[in-house]
Write a protein that holds these residues in place. Sequence first.
Motif, PDB file in Angstrom:
ATOM      1  N   GLY A   1       0.674  -1.142  -0.011  1.00  0.00           N
ATOM      2  CA  GLY A   1       0.051   0.081  -0.244  1.00  0.00           C
ATOM      3  C   GLY A   1       0.756   1.301  -0.029  1.00  0.00           C
ATOM      4  N   LEU A   2       2.053   1.023   0.068  1.00  0.00           N
ATOM      5  CA  LEU A   2       3.105   2.354   0.372  1.00  0.00           C
ATOM      6  C   LEU A   2       3.518   2.648  -0.912  1.00  0.00           C
ATOM      7  CD1 LEU A   2       2.962   1.391   3.506  1.00  0.00           C
ATOM      8  CD2 LEU A   2       4.816   2.768   3.673  1.00  0.00           C
ATOM      9  N   ASN A   3       3.150   2.117  -2.094  1.00  0.00           N
ATOM     10  CA  ASN A   3       3.579   2.409  -3.258  1.00  0.00           C
ATOM     11  C   ASN A   3       3.137   3.642  -3.841  1.00  0.00           C
ATOM     12  OD1 ASN A   3       5.479   0.430  -4.808  1.00  0.00           O
ATOM     13  ND2 ASN A   3       3.886  -1.212  -4.045  1.00  0.00           N
ATOM     14  N   PRO A   4       3.787   4.418  -4.694  1.00  0.00           N
ATOM     15  CA  PRO A   4       3.472   5.817  -5.116  1.00  0.00           C
ATOM     16  C   PRO A   4       1.965   5.834  -5.456  1.00  0.00           C
ATOM     17  CG  PRO A   4       5.270   5.211  -6.088  1.00  0.00           C
ATOM     18  CD  PRO A   4       4.966   4.062  -5.553  1.00  0.00           C
TER      19      PRO A   4
ATOM     20  N   THR B   1       2.357 -12.596   4.095  1.00  0.00           N
ATOM     21  CA  THR B   1       0.926 -12.397   3.544  1.00  0.00           C
ATOM     22  C   THR B   1       1.026 -11.078   2.814  1.00  0.00           C
ATOM     23  OG1 THR B   1      -0.213 -11.096   5.025  1.00  0.00           O
ATOM     24  CG2 THR B   1      -0.371 -13.488   5.199  1.00  0.00           C
ATOM     25  N   PHE B   2       0.566 -10.953   1.457  1.00  0.00           N
ATOM     26  CA  PHE B   2       0.571  -9.810   0.815  1.00  0.00           C
ATOM     27  C   PHE B   2      -0.542  -8.964   1.045  1.00  0.00           C
ATOM     28  CE2 PHE B   2       4.147  -8.969  -2.102  1.00  0.00           C
ATOM     29  CZ  PHE B   2       4.915 -10.286  -1.812  1.00  0.00           C
ATOM     30  N   ASN B   3      -0.022  -7.685   1.277  1.00  0.00           N
ATOM     31  CA  ASN B   3      -1.074  -6.487   1.199  1.00  0.00           C
ATOM     32  C   ASN B   3      -0.932  -5.756   0.006  1.00  0.00           C
ATOM     33  OD1 ASN B   3      -3.277  -4.881   1.823  1.00  0.00           O
ATOM     34  ND2 ASN B   3      -1.959  -3.103   2.504  1.00  0.00           N
ATOM     35  N   THR B   4      -1.912  -5.797  -0.930  1.00  0.00           N
ATOM     36  CA  THR B   4      -1.532  -5.252  -2.031  1.00  0.00           C
ATOM     37  C   THR B   4      -1.941  -3.848  -2.529  1.00  0.00           C
ATOM     38  OG1 THR B   4      -3.594  -6.435  -2.787  1.00  0.00           O
ATOM     39  CG2 THR B   4      -1.401  -7.436  -3.662  1.00  0.00           C
ATOM     40  N   ALA B   5      -2.674  -3.304  -1.718  1.00  0.00           N
ATOM     41  CA  ALA B   5      -2.954  -1.654  -1.691  1.00  0.00           C
ATOM     42  C   ALA B   5      -3.409  -1.192  -0.591  1.00  0.00           C
ATOM     43  CB  ALA B   5      -4.264  -1.592  -2.805  1.00  0.00           C
TER      44      ALA B   5
END
Length: 401
Positions: A105-108, A376-380
Motif C-alpha cells: 500500500g505504500l507504493n506511489p 501475506t501480501f497487502n496489495t493496496a
Amino acid sequence: MNSFSAFTGLECSKTGEQFKPDGLMNLSPCGAPLLARYDMEAAARTLDFRNVADRVHSMWRYHEMLPAPDESAIVTLGEGMTPLLRTPRLEKAFGLSNLFVKDEGLNPTGSFKSRGLSVAITMARHLGAKKIAIPTAGNAGGAAAAYASRAGIEASVFVPEKAPSVHKVECALAGADVTVVRGYIHHCAEIVAHRTPAEDWFELSTFKEPYRAEGKKTMAYELVEQFGGDVPDVILYPTGGGTGLVAMWRAFGELEALGWIGEKRPRMICVQAEGCAPLVQAYENDDEVSALWDNPTTMVSGLRAPKVLADFLCLRTIRESGGTAIAVSDEMMFEAQRKAGDLEGILICPEGGACIAALGVLLERGDIGRDERIVTFNTATGLKYADMVETEVSVIDPLSA
Ligand SMILES: *Cc1c(COP(=O)(O)O)cnc(C)c1O
C-alpha cells in the motif's frame, strides 16, 4: 546487451519461440503471454547481493534484471522497497511464530500496480508508443494514468462501473481519459482490444503486455533482500490476473541463478474470492486452464477477474511450488481487514484481508504449520476502499445546543 540491463528478449510462454526486443509486442503469434529473458551470467557479474543495499531506494536497484536499456529511459515515481512488517500481535492471535505482511500500500499510486506500470510505461515509451489504453479493475488504471503522465504519453482507461469511485478520481486527476463500462473487467478488455487498431493505442492489459510482470517480480527480489538472502516458507497472494504470483515464482528461479538464494522455494498460495474463483476451481478440478467465471459476485475489485489469460502459468506455479488455491468470502476479507487495523495498525485493502483470512483456514486445515515463516501480501492501501467500510462513530454537535 549492456551492463545496465541483461535483458535479451522475449519468449512465448507456450512454445518457447524467441523474439528480439526491438518493437512493441503484445501476445505471441499463438496468442500466449510473452515472458522476458535475461543473460544471467552478465547480470550476476554486477547484481551482487552484498552491495545492492547501497543502490537507489526503489525497485530499479535491480536494473540488471529489468528491461530498461539505460537509466534515462526509466519512468519512475519511486516504486518498490515497501516495508516487510513483522506482525507480533497477529502472530499471537493465530498462534504463530513468524508472520509478516509485505505492505504494498505504500507504493506511489497506493498499490503494487505501480511496479508493473513503471516498467510497462518505461518500455512503451522507449519502443515508441504515444498513446496507451488499459482495461482495469481500478488500481492498474490509476497507476497507468500516473506513469503515462510522468512519461508524457496519453492514457485511456476503461473501468467497470462497480469499481471504487477513487479509481475514477485518481485517473482523472492524472489527466487520463476515463471510460466507465457497465460490465466486468473482461468487458473492458474486449472494448480496448476492439478499439485499439483504430485508436493507435498500445494495450497494457494484464499479461497481454510483457513487462508489467517484470515490475511485479521485484517483490520477490525485495523479500529475499529483506530476509537477508533467505526465502519464506509460504507466500499468500491475492490473485486476480496472476501477474504477481507467476512473476515472483519465476523471480525465485532468477535469484537462484544469481546466487542470491539456494534451491529452497516458498509454497505459493493463490487466494481468491468465493464470488470469483476461476483459478481455485481449476486447481480443485485438476485442470490446466480455467473457465470463465460467469457471474462474479465479489465486491472486492482486485479479485473480480472472471477470465485469466495466464491461467495455465498460475496453475503451474501453484502446483510446482507445492502450494494451493483457496477462496474466502467477502465477509471474511473485511473482517480480516479490521483485525489487521485493530491489532497492528495497518490499513490494508480487502484483497490483503483475503490472505489473512485464508491463513486462518489453512492453519486449521494443517496446510500451513504454525512455526513456518509466512508472508501475506497487502496489495493496496485500505484508503482506496474507504467507501466500502462501515464505521461506528459517536457524534457531538455543539452548534445545535
Ligand atoms: C490487481 C490487484 C490484485 C491482483 O493482482 P494480480 O497480480 O494481477 O493477480 C490484487 N489486489 C489488488 C489490490 C489489486 O489491485
